[in-house]
Design a protein around this motif. Structure first.
Motif, short mmCIF file in Angstrom:
data_model
loop_
_atom_site.label_atom_id
_atom_site.label_comp_id
_atom_site.label_asym_id
_atom_site.label_seq_id
_atom_site.Cartn_x
_atom_site.Cartn_y
_atom_site.Cartn_z
N SER A 33 12.02 6.31 -11.37
CA SER A 33 11.53 7.19 -10.30
C SER A 33 10.52 6.47 -9.40
CB SER A 33 10.89 8.44 -10.90
OG SER A 33 11.84 9.17 -11.65
N TYR A 34 9.63 5.69 -10.01
CA TYR A 34 8.61 5.02 -9.20
C TYR A 34 9.20 3.88 -8.38
CZ TYR A 34 4.85 7.68 -11.32
OH TYR A 34 4.02 8.70 -11.69
N LEU A 35 10.31 3.31 -8.81
CA LEU A 35 11.02 2.33 -7.98
C LEU A 35 11.59 3.00 -6.75
CD1 LEU A 35 12.28 -0.47 -7.45
CD2 LEU A 35 14.21 0.25 -8.88
N ILE A 36 12.19 4.18 -6.93
CA ILE A 36 12.73 4.92 -5.79
C ILE A 36 11.61 5.33 -4.83
CG2 ILE A 36 13.96 7.03 -5.13
CD1 ILE A 36 15.47 6.86 -7.78
N VAL A 37 10.48 5.74 -5.38
CA VAL A 37 9.33 6.12 -4.55
C VAL A 37 8.84 4.93 -3.73
CG1 VAL A 37 6.93 6.86 -4.63
CG2 VAL A 37 8.63 8.02 -6.02
N ALA A 38 8.77 3.75 -4.35
CA ALA A 38 8.32 2.56 -3.64
C ALA A 38 9.27 2.20 -2.50
CB ALA A 38 8.18 1.38 -4.61
N ILE A 39 10.58 2.35 -2.72
CA ILE A 39 11.55 2.05 -1.66
C ILE A 39 11.42 3.07 -0.52
CG2 ILE A 39 14.00 1.87 -1.12
CD1 ILE A 39 14.47 0.94 -4.00
N ILE A 40 11.28 4.35 -0.87
CA ILE A 40 11.15 5.39 0.17
C ILE A 40 9.87 5.19 0.97
CG2 ILE A 40 10.92 7.86 0.57
CD1 ILE A 40 12.70 8.35 -1.83
N ASP A 41 8.77 4.86 0.29
CA ASP A 41 7.52 4.61 1.02
C ASP A 41 7.63 3.39 1.93
OD1 ASP A 41 6.28 6.81 -0.10
OD2 ASP A 41 5.35 5.67 -1.73
N GLY A 42 8.37 2.38 1.47
CA GLY A 42 8.60 1.23 2.34
C GLY A 42 9.42 1.59 3.57
N LEU A 43 10.42 2.44 3.39
CA LEU A 43 11.21 2.91 4.53
C LEU A 43 10.36 3.81 5.45
CD1 LEU A 43 14.55 3.71 2.69
CD2 LEU A 43 14.19 1.91 4.39
N THR A 44 9.46 4.57 4.86
CA THR A 44 8.58 5.42 5.68
C THR A 44 7.70 4.59 6.59
OG1 THR A 44 8.57 7.06 3.90
CG2 THR A 44 6.86 7.25 5.58
N SER A 45 7.21 3.47 6.08
CA SER A 45 6.34 2.61 6.89
C SER A 45 7.09 1.91 8.02
CB SER A 45 5.66 1.56 6.01
OG SER A 45 6.61 0.70 5.43
N THR A 46 8.43 1.87 7.98
CA THR A 46 9.20 1.22 9.05
C THR A 46 9.60 2.18 10.16
OG1 THR A 46 11.30 1.63 7.91
CG2 THR A 46 10.15 -0.41 7.39
N ILE A 47 9.26 3.46 10.04
CA ILE A 47 9.66 4.42 11.08
C ILE A 47 8.85 4.14 12.34
CG2 ILE A 47 9.72 6.85 11.72
CD1 ILE A 47 10.04 7.53 8.78
N PRO A 48 9.50 3.82 13.46
CA PRO A 48 8.76 3.51 14.69
C PRO A 48 8.47 4.77 15.49
CG PRO A 48 11.07 3.11 15.03
CD PRO A 48 10.94 3.61 13.62
N MET A 49 7.58 4.61 16.45
CA MET A 49 7.34 5.69 17.40
C MET A 49 8.56 5.85 18.30
SD MET A 49 4.28 6.90 16.83
CE MET A 49 3.85 7.73 18.35
N LYS A 50 8.72 7.05 18.84
CA LYS A 50 9.89 7.30 19.69
C LYS A 50 9.80 6.53 21.00
CE LYS A 50 12.81 11.13 21.18
NZ LYS A 50 12.95 12.60 21.28
N VAL A 51 8.58 6.24 21.46
CA VAL A 51 8.40 5.54 22.73
C VAL A 51 8.58 4.03 22.57
CG1 VAL A 51 6.87 7.29 23.64
CG2 VAL A 51 5.91 5.40 22.33
N ASP A 52 8.71 3.56 21.31
CA ASP A 52 8.89 2.13 21.06
C ASP A 52 10.35 1.77 21.29
OD1 ASP A 52 8.60 -0.45 20.37
OD2 ASP A 52 7.80 -0.10 18.35
N LEU A 53 10.65 1.34 22.51
CA LEU A 53 12.04 1.05 22.87
C LEU A 53 12.55 -0.22 22.19
CD1 LEU A 53 11.90 1.89 26.68
CD2 LEU A 53 12.63 3.35 24.80
N LYS A 54 11.65 -1.09 21.75
CA LYS A 54 12.08 -2.32 21.10
C LYS A 54 12.63 -2.07 19.71
CE LYS A 54 8.68 -5.12 23.59
NZ LYS A 54 7.52 -6.05 23.45
N ALA A 55 12.41 -0.89 19.19
CA ALA A 55 12.80 -0.62 17.81
C ALA A 55 14.02 0.29 17.73
CB ALA A 55 11.63 0.02 17.06
#
Length: 284
Positions: A33-55
């Motif tokens: 479970s904690y491995l899945i949580v670490a992966i989801i938190d890593g994906l959460t940190s990659t979410i860009p702002m909507k105005v960031d057109l480079k992403a």
């Protein structure tokens, strides 16, 4: 380092998504479970702002991940992980998508967080839902969600949940002092004042005092009429009352009037006993 430079490589997002999508723990006797949580938190940190057109390329991968996150959230309800940590990570992912404007307007609702506030969820999930709902109230100025949190503070049976909800409200202030805001109204002042004076939980009262000071300071709130809000003490009638409907008399004033009533009753008993003694002497 990637996050500080505001550059998110699509290969990193794709790698994390692959690790989450093809994760198979059936042959392992230990929980992952904690491995899945670490992966989801890593994906959460990659979410860009909507105005960031480079992403845009990263954003396309993030939108592909959302169905998998929702599936993990539903699976964790049927087969709960330890303290439902997977559900907490999924809620944080969905909350960040909402805050950054990546979810459609018809899905941009706080009902998913309100549903996880109810009893039956683990303490960890309820705390995560409170935290995200408090952020939603601050960003959207949602009076309905604020009333949901206030009802939770007033009626929930868990002392920890009540105190945690108040702490989240003063860590993320709804408004600054003397700021014109939809939430800065007389109803909120009356609600906080009533809970502050009437609740029996001392820890909660200290948290409410901190919240009240954070929002209004030591001065009278701007939404309260200064000429009409006061506590009137009638020394002749030995009573105390407020001349503004909806705001109760503080508990200290009620004890003050109760002391008046006790003295009045004691004096009446003394006068009646003295009259009986006079009548007894007159008979002789």
């Amino acid at each position: 380092q990637w996050y500080q430079r505001r550059v998110r490589a699509p290969k990193i997002v794709q790698f994390l998504f692959t690790q989450l999508y093809y994760n198979d723990n059936q042959s392992n006797e230990y929980d992952d479970s904690y491995l899945i949580v670490a992966i989801i938190d890593g994906l959460t940190s990659t979410i860009p702002m909507k105005v960031d057109l480079k992403a845009e390329s990263v954003l396309g991968h993030v939108r592909q991940i959302l169905p998998k996150i929702v599936a993990l959230l539903n699976i964790d309800k049927k087969m709960p992980s330890y303290q439902q940590v997977v559900s907490s990570a999924c809620l944080r992912f969905i909350a960040k998508l909402i805050r950054h404007g990546h979810i459609m307007d018809n899905l941009k609702d706080s009902s998913i967080f309100s549903a996880h506030l109810k009893r039956g969820q683990s303490l960890n999930v309820r705390c995560t839902a409170i935290q995200q709902l408090a952020r939603f109230v601050k960003n959207e100025n949602s009076e309905r969600d604020l009333n949901t949190l206030l009802s939770l503070i007033e009626f929930d049976s868990s002392a920890m949940i009540r105190s945690y909800a108040v702490q989240q409200l003063y860590k993320l202030p709804l408004f600054t002092r003397h700021q014109d805001c939809l939430l800065n109204n007389l109803h909120l002042v009356q609600k906080l004042w009533r809970l502050l004076n009437d609740h029996v939980d001392l820890n909660l009262r200290c948290c409410l005092a901190q919240l009240y000071y954070t929002l209004y300071g030591r001065s009278t709130p701007a939404c309260v009429p200064t000429n009409n809000c006061a506590v009137v003490i009638d020394l002749k009638g030995q009573t105390a009352r407020t001349n503004m409907p909806g705001i109760p008399v503080p508990s200290a004033m009620r004890s003050f009037t109760a002391k008046f009533e006790d003295e009045k009753k004691y004096n009446s008993d003394d006068s009646s006993s003295s009259k009986k003694k006079k009548r007894h002497k007159s008979d002789f």
